[in-house]
Design an enzyme around this catalytic site. Structure first.
Site, PDB file in Angstrom:
ATOM      1  N   PHE A 213       0.837  -1.200   0.000  1.00 12.39           N
ATOM      2  CA  PHE A 213       0.000   0.000   0.000  1.00 12.39           C
ATOM      3  C   PHE A 213       0.872   1.250   0.000  1.00 12.39           C
ATOM      4  O   PHE A 213       1.852   1.326   0.757  1.00 12.39           O
ATOM      5  CB  PHE A 213      -0.861   0.083   1.262  1.00 12.39           C
ATOM      6  CG  PHE A 213      -1.824  -1.037   1.481  1.00 12.39           C
ATOM      7  CD1 PHE A 213      -3.149  -0.941   1.070  1.00 12.39           C
ATOM      8  CD2 PHE A 213      -1.429  -2.206   2.136  1.00 12.39           C
ATOM      9  CE1 PHE A 213      -4.054  -1.973   1.304  1.00 12.39           C
ATOM     10  CE2 PHE A 213      -2.324  -3.238   2.380  1.00 12.39           C
ATOM     11  CZ  PHE A 213      -3.638  -3.121   1.961  1.00 12.39           C
ATOM     12  N   ASP A 214       0.506   2.235  -0.799  1.00 16.63           N
ATOM     13  CA  ASP A 214       0.983   3.594  -0.576  1.00 16.63           C
ATOM     14  C   ASP A 214       0.271   4.121   0.674  1.00 16.63           C
ATOM     15  O   ASP A 214      -0.716   3.531   1.134  1.00 16.63           O
ATOM     16  CB  ASP A 214       0.662   4.446  -1.804  1.00 16.63           C
ATOM     17  CG  ASP A 214       1.110   5.885  -1.661  1.00 16.63           C
ATOM     18  OD1 ASP A 214       2.114   6.147  -0.966  1.00 16.63           O
ATOM     19  OD2 ASP A 214       0.445   6.772  -2.234  1.00 16.63           O
ATOM     20  N   GLY A 215       0.742   5.236   1.210  1.00 16.28           N
ATOM     21  CA  GLY A 215       0.143   5.774   2.430  1.00 16.28           C
ATOM     22  C   GLY A 215      -0.931   6.808   2.176  1.00 16.28           C
ATOM     23  O   GLY A 215      -2.125   6.523   2.218  1.00 16.28           O
ATOM     24  N   PHE A 330      -1.146  -0.881  -4.312  1.00 15.88           N
ATOM     25  CA  PHE A 330      -2.128   0.203  -4.413  1.00 15.88           C
ATOM     26  C   PHE A 330      -1.428   1.553  -4.304  1.00 15.88           C
ATOM     27  O   PHE A 330      -0.702   1.804  -3.332  1.00 15.88           O
ATOM     28  CB  PHE A 330      -3.157   0.097  -3.285  1.00 15.88           C
ATOM     29  CG  PHE A 330      -4.026  -1.129  -3.330  1.00 15.88           C
ATOM     30  CD1 PHE A 330      -5.107  -1.211  -4.193  1.00 15.88           C
ATOM     31  CD2 PHE A 330      -3.775  -2.214  -2.495  1.00 15.88           C
ATOM     32  CE1 PHE A 330      -5.925  -2.337  -4.221  1.00 15.88           C
ATOM     33  CE2 PHE A 330      -4.581  -3.340  -2.512  1.00 15.88           C
ATOM     34  CZ  PHE A 330      -5.656  -3.401  -3.386  1.00 15.88           C
ATOM     35  N   ASP A 332      -2.098   6.019  -5.427  1.00 14.53           N
ATOM     36  CA  ASP A 332      -3.042   7.005  -5.966  1.00 14.53           C
ATOM     37  C   ASP A 332      -2.456   7.824  -7.099  1.00 14.53           C
ATOM     38  O   ASP A 332      -3.164   8.635  -7.698  1.00 14.53           O
ATOM     39  CB  ASP A 332      -3.515   7.947  -4.848  1.00 14.53           C
ATOM     40  CG  ASP A 332      -2.392   8.841  -4.334  1.00 14.53           C
ATOM     41  OD1 ASP A 332      -2.563  10.079  -4.277  1.00 14.53           O
ATOM     42  OD2 ASP A 332      -1.323   8.307  -3.969  1.00 14.53           O
TER      43      ASP A 332
END
Length: 362
Positions: A213-215, A330, A332
């Site tokens: 995951f990105d944060g 993931f 954004d």
């Protein structure tokens, strides 16, 4: 809200209307009847869990399988030729798509869970959620059976939006190759991402589900990202240090990380921590010294663990992802997605937050 219109007279609701409690009770009775019927069948296949208990992952057909050629026929020749092509080729097995190995890894976790908890329904339930017409279903079923996937629930919407069905299935995560549908799902409050195929073939673990995951704007809200985009890096660092002890608000994928954590704990209590088939990674462009403490303290305040946290301070994420080899990553921001793709990582774009205003046009 649907089904809550009031009566036209002073008497109030009409007799045909039911309270939410009554509807829930009826739903429970339906599930009890379905379970009784299923339990009387002689089968070794596990009974699909109730959506209330399951972690439901809805996957589109173009995310699960490689349908690039079929999509080209649909776009150039129309739906009738597309359906005709699919029916003529229904015995030709589809090749894996970007979500295929992720789904395989979810099913491995389910196998391990059922070994430890034979009667427990808290596990992944994969739903094929597609706007295909039902006439195409035979090829999808043949391909799913060929690969030995356990996908019992199909939702084929015949060209209509699947979003209402995602809500009805209590979907925890929706993966699609259609960015418009993903955006619609995100706006409906459903954790969603657009899948992108890796540009290189990579061997993925078949014994451990790895999710990266990105944060900001993925696990967390885009509150800090807004400051970075609008006021610059120094103001961002200052803001994060001033608010170090204030937890970040949650982002669209926080719930899925939470779901993974719940399942991990089921292995831990069986003394399987070192042999857990789930591993999670935070791969963030943040700098640890300047803005990392708030992230770690936020996770702690939520009661969540992350197995590995990698603070890259602006360095490219691709080389780290090559080392991790996640089944899904993931993020954004599309430039991170594209960098991951080039190096063979399966990436999923989360269209959420201020970064979407800064994406380059397609």
């Amino acid at each position: 809200a649907p089904g809550t219109m009031s009566g036209s007279g002073p008497e109030g609701p009409q007799p045909s209307q039911k309270s939410e409690e009554d509807q829930q009770q009826e739903a429970e009775q339906d599930w009890a009847a379905a379970k009784a019927f299923y339990d009387n069948l002689v089968t070794h296949r596990p009974r699909p869990p109730k959506p209330q208990n399951a972690i439901t992952v809805a996957v589109s057909s173009r995310a699960l399988f490689n349908l690039v050629e079929e999509q080209r026929i649909y776009e150039e020749q129309g739906v009738e030729k597309y359906v005709e092509y699919q029916q003529k080729n229904e015995n030709i097995i589809l090749k894996p798509g970007p979500a295929f190995y992720f789904v395989k890894a979810l099913e491995h976790v389910n196998t391990r869970l059922l070994e430890l908890y034979p009667d427990d329904e808290e596990r992944f339930d994969i739903v094929l959620m597609t706007n295909n017409h039902a006439q195409v279903g035979v090829r999808l079923i043949n391909s799913i059976n060929h690969y030995g996937l356990t996908i019992e629930r199909f939702c084929m919407t015949g060209g209509q939006s699947p979003i209402g069905y995602l809500t009805a299935y209590l979907t925890n995560l929706y993966l699609s190759a259609d960015s418009d549908k993903v955006q619609e799902a995100i706006e409906a409050g459903i954790a969603s991402a657009t899948m992108f195929t890796a540009n290189k073939d990579v061997v993925y673990s078949d014994t451990q589900l790895r999710v990266a995951f990105d944060g900001d704007a993925v696990i967390f809200s885009d509150e800090s990202e807004q400051i970075f985009k609008e006021q610059g890096l120094d103001r961002f660092f200052e803001h994060e240090q001033l608010n170090e002890n204030k937890p970040l608000a949650q982002g669209p994928l926080k719930g899925f990380l939470e779901d993974l954590g719940k399942l991990q704990k089921k292995f831990y209590v069986k003394n399987e921590r070192l042999n857990c088939p789930i591993r999670t990674y935070l791969v963030t462009a943040r700098s640890a010294a300047s803005s990392g403490a708030r992230v770690l303290k936020t996770l702690r305040s939520w009661g969540l663990e992350i197995d590995e946290a990698l603070f890259l301070a602006g360095a490219p994420k691709g080389p780290i992802l090559v080392k991790i080899r996640p089944h899904i990553f993931f993020d954004d921001q599309m430039f991170h997605i594209e960098g991951a793709q080039k190096l063979g990582a399966i990436a999923a774009h989360v269209p959420y937050g201020i970064a979407q205003k800064h994406q380059k046009p397609a």
